[in-house]
Motif scaffolding. Sequence first.
Motif, mmCIF file in Angstrom:
data_model
loop_
_atom_site.group_PDB
_atom_site.id
_atom_site.type_symbol
_atom_site.label_atom_id
_atom_site.label_comp_id
_atom_site.label_asym_id
_atom_site.label_seq_id
_atom_site.Cartn_x
_atom_site.Cartn_y
_atom_site.Cartn_z
ATOM 1 N N ILE A 118 0.860 -1.196 0.000
ATOM 2 C CA ILE A 118 0.000 0.000 0.000
ATOM 3 C C ILE A 118 0.893 1.241 0.000
ATOM 4 N N ARG A 119 0.752 2.027 -1.027
ATOM 5 C CA ARG A 119 1.562 3.239 -1.183
ATOM 6 C C ARG A 119 0.800 4.401 -0.548
ATOM 7 N N TYR A 120 1.502 5.203 0.252
ATOM 8 C CA TYR A 120 0.802 6.296 0.936
ATOM 9 C C TYR A 120 1.702 7.524 1.056
ATOM 10 N N ARG A 121 1.061 8.653 1.309
ATOM 11 C CA ARG A 121 1.805 9.896 1.512
ATOM 12 C C ARG A 121 1.928 10.147 3.014
ATOM 13 N N ARG A 122 3.178 10.402 3.436
ATOM 14 C CA ARG A 122 3.383 10.582 4.882
ATOM 15 C C ARG A 122 2.797 11.918 5.354
ATOM 16 N N SER A 123 2.386 11.930 6.609
ATOM 17 C CA SER A 123 1.793 13.172 7.121
ATOM 18 C C SER A 123 2.676 13.811 8.190
ATOM 19 N N THR A 124 3.638 13.082 8.712
ATOM 20 C CA THR A 124 4.399 13.617 9.846
ATOM 21 C C THR A 124 5.749 14.170 9.374
ATOM 22 N N SER A 125 6.492 14.781 10.314
ATOM 23 C CA SER A 125 7.745 15.443 9.946
ATOM 24 C C SER A 125 8.801 14.452 9.453
ATOM 25 N N ILE A 126 8.571 13.174 9.685
ATOM 26 C CA ILE A 126 9.553 12.178 9.238
ATOM 27 C C ILE A 126 9.688 12.200 7.717
ATOM 28 N N LYS A 127 8.699 12.778 7.038
ATOM 29 C CA LYS A 127 8.753 12.776 5.570
ATOM 30 C C LYS A 127 9.929 13.604 5.055
ATOM 31 N N ARG A 128 10.407 14.546 5.878
ATOM 32 C CA ARG A 128 11.555 15.344 5.436
ATOM 33 C C ARG A 128 12.790 14.488 5.285
ATOM 34 N N LEU A 129 12.879 13.463 6.106
ATOM 35 C CA LEU A 129 14.031 12.564 6.036
ATOM 36 C C LEU A 129 13.780 11.405 5.078
ATOM 37 N N LEU A 130 12.602 10.851 5.146
ATOM 38 C CA LEU A 130 12.351 9.615 4.398
ATOM 39 C C LEU A 130 11.693 9.840 3.051
ATOM 40 N N GLY A 131 11.316 11.079 2.776
ATOM 41 C CA GLY A 131 10.610 11.310 1.521
ATOM 42 C C GLY A 131 9.117 11.301 1.785
ATOM 43 N N GLU A 132 8.399 11.849 0.812
ATOM 44 C CA GLU A 132 6.974 12.047 1.036
ATOM 45 C C GLU A 132 6.197 10.726 1.000
ATOM 46 N N TRP A 133 6.676 9.797 0.121
ATOM 47 C CA TRP A 133 5.893 8.586 -0.085
ATOM 48 C C TRP A 133 6.472 7.393 0.653
ATOM 49 N N GLY A 134 5.631 6.586 1.177
ATOM 50 C CA GLY A 134 6.083 5.363 1.851
ATOM 51 C C GLY A 134 5.243 4.184 1.380
ATOM 52 N N THR A 135 5.710 2.984 1.713
ATOM 53 C CA THR A 135 4.957 1.778 1.354
ATOM 54 C C THR A 135 4.773 0.924 2.600
ATOM 55 N N VAL A 136 3.557 0.485 2.806
ATOM 56 C CA VAL A 136 3.296 -0.483 3.889
ATOM 57 C C VAL A 136 3.063 -1.835 3.232
ATOM 58 N N TYR A 137 3.807 -2.837 3.680
ATOM 59 C CA TYR A 137 3.596 -4.202 3.177
ATOM 60 C C TYR A 137 2.733 -4.925 4.205
ATOM 61 N N LEU A 138 1.524 -5.192 3.786
ATOM 62 C CA LEU A 138 0.562 -5.796 4.710
ATOM 63 C C LEU A 138 0.363 -7.261 4.345
ATOM 64 N N ASN A 139 0.715 -8.117 5.291
ATOM 65 C CA ASN A 139 0.578 -9.556 5.066
ATOM 66 C C ASN A 139 -0.611 -10.025 5.901
ATOM 67 N N ILE A 140 -1.675 -10.471 5.234
ATOM 68 C CA ILE A 140 -2.893 -10.851 5.978
ATOM 69 C C ILE A 140 -2.955 -12.372 6.038
#
Length: 475
Positions: A118-140
């Motif tokens: 799941i690709r998402y846009r970060r909302s917290t200040s961590i995005k300055r370091l890690l970039g705006e977009w992140g991926t969550v790998y969800l294993n159900i």
Amino acid sequence: MGLTGHLTSLISDAHKDRLQRVAERTFEQHLNLAVTGLSGSGKTVFITALVHHLLQLDQDNSLPLLEAAAEKRLLGCRPIDAPGTRPFPFKGNLAALSASEPHWPRSTRDLSQIRLAIRYRRSTSIKRLLGEWGTVYLNIIDYPGEWLLDLPMLQQDFLSWSQQQTNLLQASPRVEAAAQWLKANRAIDWHAPANLAQLNQLGLEFRDLLQSFREPPHALSMLQPGHLLLSEASSPEQDLLLFPLTAEVSNETGTPEGSALAEMTRRYRSYCERWVRPFYTEHFSRFDRQIILTDCLKTLNQGEACFDDMQLALNTILSSFHYGKNSLFRRLFSPRIDRVLFAATKADHVTANQHANLDRFLELMVHDARKEMRFESVQTRCMALASVRSTQAAQARKDGQLLSCLKGYRKETGEPVALFPGEIPTELPRAEDWHQDRFRFIDFAPRALPRSGLKPEHHIRLDQALEYLTGDLFR
Ligand SMILES: Nc1nc2c(ncn2[C@@H]2O[C@H](COP(=O)(O)OP(=O)(O)OP(=O)(O)O)[C@@H](O)[C@H]2O)c(=O)[nH]1
Ligand SMILES: [Mg+2]
């Protein structure tokens, strides 16, 4: 400016890009979300609906109470391979639920998994370091709750387990249904050389008995051994054919080599080592979050014995989540589940004004076990939900009063039905509250899930469940 701000202003754009990619990989978020519940509680339907809604994220806003979705920060979701695992049959299940004559998926017996990115846009200040977009790998992961019922067996031996099972078998309604089998069991000479054919036959009959206990009118839940109950082979392997000793046997003779007692003691150990323990070491210890589905309405329909047995089973299942320092669990494995959601499924079987009662009723059912878990700092919550909402609200007038009703199609016959399903009690029923016909919630056929154009009304609180279980990952 914080430390991350200083860092980012000091490095060139090219370096920043590379650093962000490295950081993204390092900070990739993987979450193992385990879904369990006793047979028929709604695991397969829950996972199918959840995955379907997630895969449509970029098109539909059908999960408005998932915060990241409401803030339009979810870019999209796609399935990814999960090599080496039994795949969750998502496509077949969705085909069943979205067919022009939709039907519920078939009952399942084993552990299976589906992995999503799941690709998402970060909302917290961590995005300055890690970039705006992140991926969550969800294993159900879908696995039978019956397996969790076996955990206490690791702490028992064959004789103490037998004693506990005998207590259950000697009470109604088991004692009446098991009369023949109990008679044959008592005829075994436990100290004589093992007659394997006789033991295997009784083992098969014990499985039949367990399976019949699970069905109406008994609808019992506290059934062990879970892997024997769920095995469908016409001749399961010998070590799975485990059943309790229900007669008094003298301790004086010990356990003669080659005796029936020695054989069943061996099978008991083998069962624990080959079926119970590996599930905990290979799977359970890797789960991060857990949802436990419960069909509370079934217990109300079936009456007191079914209800008491379900409560006992739920509390036994919950012992898998007691991680206190000295718990059996902590000594055997290193569990890492930090959040557990108890969900009462099929909330579409009752009218919307009863959902809060259903939440409350589930809370009462798991009250003691939950207190213990909170103490051990596992977060818990109770919630009623429906994965595939199959009824519509309607109103009827009776004696001049407006009643909230439901419309849908009967599961067994498919015929249309409109009814007043009744109210969920807000206290645990007492013995005198169980009278015939007080509760009569019926099962509904599914309302077709569209392939696209999903809306919030296709479920009840699926988004709230997802927010509770995964919301913190999308910050
Ligand atoms: N109305 C309604 N019925 C549901 C819903 N989810 C499940 N059901 C009913 O519950 C039955 C069992 O659902 P499953 O998802 O197969 O349950 P399970 O826990 O996977 O069961 P096993 O595979 O046997 O362990 C379905 O056949 C439906 O009758 C729901 O959201 N709404
Ligand atoms: Mg299933």
